[in-house]
Design an enzyme around this catalytic site. Structure first.
Site: not given
Length: 208
Positions: A15, A186, A189
């Site tokens: 991601s 977090d 990310h």
């Protein structure tokens, strides 16, 4: 600058690389890859580079293996930029998902096999970026495990004569002056400033 005229640069990973490239921020994403592309093109417009983002959120090295032929080898890169490992580690610290974690020996074995396949088939050069955790405490369990996987990437980069992007070290530099929450909610990310930290490390590594 390591990149040459007319070259094709392919990024692949999870991601952090994906960053919306398959939807709202197609085709490059709005993360570090898009920033690297923007700055390199702005500084070296005469090179006429082609940029490809093949990041997919949630991927581990196992997922990369399943799509390697289509998303890495078939792209025929001159440069292949790989950042993977965060999910391989993180799943081991995610309740109910521990079985999805990739042990470090499997991680290294798989990564080496994938890179060997790409280099042998396409003749590409490699850029390998460390997995990271935006956490200053090196004794915190997930951070300690991340450092072990990052050491694998550093060793693999040396063995493949690859460009090594020390992303964890880049975050450690800013964490010496600011909290983790400034860069990510977090610890994994990043927001745009965190992606700029990664992009800055990439640009320095390729001499751009």
């Amino acid at each position: 600058m390591l990149l040459g005229a007319g070259q094709r640069i392919v990024f692949i990973g999870d991601s952090i690389t994906d960053c919306g490239r398959r939807d709202h921020a197609a085709p490059y994403g709005d993360g570090y890859m898009g920033l690297v592309r923007a700055f390199v093109d702005a500084r070296h417009p005469q090179l006429g580079l082609t940029w490809v983002n093949r990041g997919i959120g949630g991927d581990t090295v196992r997922d990369l293996a399943a799509r390697w032929e289509a998303d890495a080898v078939a792209e025929r890169p001159d440069w292949l930029c790989v950042m993977v490992g965060i999910n391989d580690i993180w799943r081991g610290f995610s309740p109910g998902r521990e079985a999805e974690a990739v042990p470090i020996d499997e991680y290294e074995r798989t990564l080496r096999a994938l890179l060997r396949r790409a280099v042998t088939t396409t003749g590409c050069r490699l850029v390998l970026a460390d997995p990271f955790l935006i956490e200053a405490d090196v004794d915190e369990p997930q951070r300690a495990e991340t450092d072990r996987y990052a050491a694998v990437v550093a060793a693999v980069a040396k063995d493949f004569d690859a460009v090594h992007v020390a992303t964890q070290a880049a975050f450690d530099r800013v964490l010496a002056h600011s909290p983790s929450s400034r860069w990510a909610d977090d610890r994994v990310h990043p927001g745009l400033p965190g992606h700029a930290v990664i992009a800055d490390a990439f640009l320095a590594a390729i001499g751009a």
